[in-house]
Design a protein around this motif. Structure first.
Motif, PDB file in Angstrom:
ATOM      1  N   ALA A 176       0.835  -1.206   0.000  1.00 51.44           N
ATOM      2  CA  ALA A 176       0.000   0.000   0.000  1.00 51.44           C
ATOM      3  C   ALA A 176       0.869   1.255   0.000  1.00 51.44           C
ATOM      4  O   ALA A 176       0.593   2.227  -0.723  1.00 51.44           O
ATOM      5  N   ARG A 177       1.915   1.249   0.816  1.00 52.84           N
ATOM      6  CA  ARG A 177       2.818   2.400   0.862  1.00 52.84           C
ATOM      7  C   ARG A 177       3.492   2.619  -0.498  1.00 52.84           C
ATOM      8  O   ARG A 177       3.643   3.759  -0.964  1.00 52.84           O
ATOM      9  N   ALA A 178       3.906   1.527  -1.149  1.00 54.63           N
ATOM     10  CA  ALA A 178       4.565   1.648  -2.455  1.00 54.63           C
ATOM     11  C   ALA A 178       3.628   2.212  -3.519  1.00 54.63           C
ATOM     12  O   ALA A 178       4.076   2.831  -4.487  1.00 54.63           O
ATOM     13  N   LEU A 179       2.317   2.010  -3.346  1.00 48.93           N
ATOM     14  CA  LEU A 179       1.335   2.486  -4.317  1.00 48.93           C
ATOM     15  C   LEU A 179       0.858   3.911  -4.029  1.00 48.93           C
ATOM     16  O   LEU A 179       0.119   4.485  -4.833  1.00 48.93           O
ATOM     17  N   ALA A 180       1.260   4.465  -2.897  1.00 47.15           N
ATOM     18  CA  ALA A 180       0.677   5.721  -2.414  1.00 47.15           C
ATOM     19  C   ALA A 180       0.759   6.848  -3.434  1.00 47.15           C
ATOM     20  O   ALA A 180      -0.202   7.590  -3.641  1.00 47.15           O
ATOM     21  N   THR A 181       1.887   7.018  -4.089  1.00 45.07           N
ATOM     22  CA  THR A 181       2.073   8.124  -5.022  1.00 45.07           C
ATOM     23  C   THR A 181       1.727   7.747  -6.461  1.00 45.07           C
ATOM     24  O   THR A 181       2.144   8.420  -7.403  1.00 45.07           O
ATOM     25  N   ASN A 182       0.938   6.664  -6.607  1.00 41.74           N
ATOM     26  CA  ASN A 182       0.487   6.224  -7.934  1.00 41.74           C
ATOM     27  C   ASN A 182       1.667   6.026  -8.888  1.00 41.74           C
ATOM     28  O   ASN A 182       1.786   6.692  -9.922  1.00 41.74           O
ATOM     29  N   PRO A 183       2.569   5.082  -8.567  1.00 44.60           N
ATOM     30  CA  PRO A 183       3.781   4.908  -9.372  1.00 44.60           C
ATOM     31  C   PRO A 183       3.492   4.340 -10.761  1.00 44.60           C
ATOM     32  O   PRO A 183       2.463   3.718 -11.008  1.00 44.60           O
ATOM     33  N   LYS A 184       4.450   4.552 -11.655  1.00 45.33           N
ATOM     34  CA  LYS A 184       4.368   3.985 -13.001  1.00 45.33           C
ATOM     35  C   LYS A 184       4.789   2.524 -12.999  1.00 45.33           C
ATOM     36  O   LYS A 184       4.323   1.725 -13.807  1.00 45.33           O
ATOM     37  N   VAL A 185       5.722   2.199 -12.103  1.00 48.19           N
ATOM     38  CA  VAL A 185       6.259   0.837 -12.034  1.00 48.19           C
ATOM     39  C   VAL A 185       6.443   0.463 -10.571  1.00 48.19           C
ATOM     40  O   VAL A 185       6.786   1.312  -9.742  1.00 48.19           O
ATOM     41  N   LEU A 186       6.197  -0.801 -10.256  1.00 50.81           N
ATOM     42  CA  LEU A 186       6.377  -1.319  -8.900  1.00 50.81           C
ATOM     43  C   LEU A 186       7.541  -2.297  -8.912  1.00 50.81           C
ATOM     44  O   LEU A 186       7.557  -3.259  -9.681  1.00 50.81           O
ATOM     45  N   LEU A 187       8.536  -2.044  -8.052  1.00 54.15           N
ATOM     46  CA  LEU A 187       9.694  -2.920  -7.926  1.00 54.15           C
ATOM     47  C   LEU A 187       9.526  -3.785  -6.688  1.00 54.15           C
ATOM     48  O   LEU A 187       9.221  -3.280  -5.611  1.00 54.15           O
ATOM     49  N   SER A 188       9.745  -5.073  -6.835  1.00 52.12           N
ATOM     50  CA  SER A 188       9.595  -6.021  -5.727  1.00 52.12           C
ATOM     51  C   SER A 188      10.910  -6.763  -5.537  1.00 52.12           C
ATOM     52  O   SER A 188      11.324  -7.535  -6.398  1.00 52.12           O
ATOM     53  N   ASP A 189      11.575  -6.506  -4.409  1.00 54.75           N
ATOM     54  CA  ASP A 189      12.878  -7.113  -4.136  1.00 54.75           C
ATOM     55  C   ASP A 189      12.713  -8.265  -3.147  1.00 54.75           C
ATOM     56  O   ASP A 189      12.699  -8.054  -1.939  1.00 54.75           O
ATOM     57  N   GLU A 190      12.551  -9.494  -3.680  1.00 53.01           N
ATOM     58  CA  GLU A 190      12.379 -10.695  -2.836  1.00 53.01           C
ATOM     59  C   GLU A 190      11.246 -10.493  -1.823  1.00 53.01           C
ATOM     60  O   GLU A 190      11.364 -10.849  -0.648  1.00 53.01           O
ATOM     61  N   ALA A 191      10.128  -9.943  -2.280  1.00 51.81           N
ATOM     62  CA  ALA A 191       9.074  -9.512  -1.360  1.00 51.81           C
ATOM     63  C   ALA A 191       8.377 -10.656  -0.638  1.00 51.81           C
ATOM     64  O   ALA A 191       7.690 -10.420   0.357  1.00 51.81           O
ATOM     65  N   THR A 192       8.539 -11.891  -1.113  1.00 49.47           N
ATOM     66  CA  THR A 192       7.864 -13.014  -0.456  1.00 49.47           C
ATOM     67  C   THR A 192       8.836 -13.966   0.232  1.00 49.47           C
ATOM     68  O   THR A 192       8.414 -14.973   0.804  1.00 49.47           O
ATOM     69  N   SER A 193      10.130 -13.666   0.191  1.00 49.16           N
ATOM     70  CA  SER A 193      11.125 -14.613   0.707  1.00 49.16           C
ATOM     71  C   SER A 193      11.020 -14.836   2.208  1.00 49.16           C
ATOM     72  O   SER A 193      11.409 -15.891   2.713  1.00 49.16           O
ATOM     73  N   ALA A 194      10.510 -13.852   2.949  1.00 46.75           N
ATOM     74  CA  ALA A 194      10.418 -13.976   4.403  1.00 46.75           C
ATOM     75  C   ALA A 194       9.069 -14.518   4.862  1.00 46.75           C
ATOM     76  O   ALA A 194       8.791 -14.549   6.064  1.00 46.75           O
ATOM     77  N   LEU A 195       8.234 -14.966   3.921  1.00 47.16           N
ATOM     78  CA  LEU A 195       6.867 -15.380   4.245  1.00 47.16           C
ATOM     79  C   LEU A 195       6.701 -16.887   4.077  1.00 47.16           C
ATOM     80  O   LEU A 195       7.396 -17.528   3.300  1.00 47.16           O
ATOM     81  N   ASP A 196       5.730 -17.443   4.801  1.00 45.43           N
ATOM     82  CA  ASP A 196       5.416 -18.859   4.654  1.00 45.43           C
ATOM     83  C   ASP A 196       4.685 -19.084   3.330  1.00 45.43           C
ATOM     84  O   ASP A 196       4.193 -18.139   2.713  1.00 45.43           O
ATOM     85  N   PRO A 197       4.608 -20.338   2.856  1.00 43.18           N
ATOM     86  CA  PRO A 197       4.028 -20.595   1.534  1.00 43.18           C
ATOM     87  C   PRO A 197       2.603 -20.082   1.355  1.00 43.18           C
ATOM     88  O   PRO A 197       2.280 -19.527   0.296  1.00 43.18           O
ATOM     89  N   GLU A 198       1.752 -20.257   2.364  1.00 40.45           N
ATOM     90  CA  GLU A 198       0.366 -19.803   2.224  1.00 40.45           C
ATOM     91  C   GLU A 198       0.295 -18.284   2.095  1.00 40.45           C
ATOM     92  O   GLU A 198      -0.430 -17.747   1.250  1.00 40.45           O
TER      93      GLU A 198
END
Length: 387
Positions: A176-198
């Motif tokens: 949500a914070r990354a979307l706040a300024t209505n970006p043109k592109v969203l960069l995701s740096d290993e955004a799920t690596s610290a999360l469980d599979p579900e």
């Protein structure tokens, strides 16, 4: 006052993905870090040519040290290339002065592996932070924060602090914070690596929905092919600072050319032999059973091919491992099978399968002791001998 950072009406998906317009482009990019304490300079990236179509999702995958994080830091201007150009929506990020770069970064959203939330701020206050920096009015900020918390499913958690949130909820705040300024592109740096599979699945579903519904272009960095398969349209495989392979996700997954790509896929898509068999694999012709890997794609992907191979081709095959899946909405499967190493049997199987537009490769041979599989040698009629 109307909020200045409204999400645009999404363009037609087919038009977006068919557009040749590259929103992000890296032309001949190299990045070398200077020597430290007597060590040699480190070449993190070397000769990267890469483009990300407007409205598409591009996944960049590689092992640790391949240059993935350096690449994403070049796109948002946190690093400057040693050579080459980085262009985002027509602006050459790699050459902008600092003040102009700060303005351009408002159009580049970023989500992180470890969330990077401000512990002293609530979920709503974390989302509001980039809008405050941008100088938006209080009423506009509140309206945008409410909109984004609803989008990521955290309306009820707006007043909670990061310590009171689960890992998945923290990442939703980060999105949500990354979307706040209505970006043109969203960069995701290993955004799920610290999360469980579900939780990983839920976050990837959210990112996929954001791409589809908002038309947002996404560049994601990962070391997991399952993440690429879940939401990416295109993939680039990094190895030692270079692109080993790139292209449409379905094409790369079903016809990998680079050895590193095949190694990633062996772990993720059922392409690999069970370890007990892999340890006994010998070169072709040095065992009693030849091992074939069959890739199912195209018009014959769902045919009963092994039954046809036995009935029409005269070759019996024993299944050693395999999987059936869907990639980019298209059926795909892999089977590793054993066939008799008797003269002519393997060649006949290969010809039969290739005629049905299926991929087939010989992985090697197994001794008779490796597995209880006694494929029949062909009779003089070309059919298996039957007692």
């Amino acid at each position: 006052m109307t909020a200045p950072f409204r999400v645009p009406t999404p363009p037609d998906l087919a038009d977006r993905l068919g557009s040749p317009d590259a929103l992000v482009r890296l032309d001949g990019v190299a990045k070398t870090y200077p020597a430290r304490r007597g060590a040699a300079p480190v070449a993190a990236l070397d000769g990267i040519d890469l483009s990300l179509r407007r409205g598409a999702v591009l996944g960049v995958i590689g092992r640790s040290g391949a240059g993935k994080s350096t690449l994403i830091r070049l796109v948002n201007g946190l690093e400057r290339p040693s050579r080459g150009r980085v262009v985002v929506d027509g602006a050459e990020i790699s050459s902008l002065p600092e003040a102009a770069l700060r303005r351009e970064r408002r159009g580049i959203g970023m989500i992180f592996q470890h969330f990077n939330l401000l512990s002293s701020r609530t979920a709503a206050e974390n989302v509001a932070f980039p809008l405050e920096i941008a100088g938006a009015e209080r009423a506009a900020i509140r309206a945008r924060v409410d909109e984004l918390l609803d989008l990521v499913g955290l309306t009820q958690q707006r007043d909670r602090y990061p310590a009171e949130l689960s890992g998945g909820q923290k990442q939703r705040v980060g999105i949500a914070r990354a979307l706040a300024t209505n970006p043109k592109v969203l960069l995701s740096d290993e955004a799920t690596s610290a999360l469980d599979p579900e939780t990983t699945g839920a976050i990837l579903d959210l990112l996929g929905r954001i791409n589809r519904d908002l038309g947002l272009t996404i560049l994601l960095i990962t070391h997991e092919m399952s993440v690429i398969r879940a939401i990416a349209h295109e993939v680039a495989v990094l190895e030692n600072g270079r692109i080993a392979e790139s292209g449409d996700v379905f094409e790369v997954f079903t016809r990998p050319r680079a050895a590193i790509t095949r190694s990633f896929l062996d772990r993720e898509t059922g392409r690999a032999l069970p370890p007990v068999l892999a340890a006994q694999l010998r070169p072709e012709g040095q065992g009693e059973t030849n091992v074939l890997r069959i890739t199912f794609r195209g018009p014959h992907a769902t045919d009963p091919v092994l039954a046809q191979l036995a009935r029409e081709g005269g070759v019996e095959a024993c299944i050693l491992s395999g999987t059936v899946d869907e990639i980019a909405g298209r059926p795909f499967g892999t089977l590793v099978v054993g066939v008799s190493a008797a003269p002519g049997v393997t060649a006949r199987a290969q010809a039969f399968l290739a005629a049905r537009q299926l991929g087939v490769e010989v992985l090697g041979s197994l001794p008779a002791s490796a597995w209880p599989i006694p494929p029949s040698a062909p009779s003089s009629s070309g059919r298996p001998d039957v007692a």
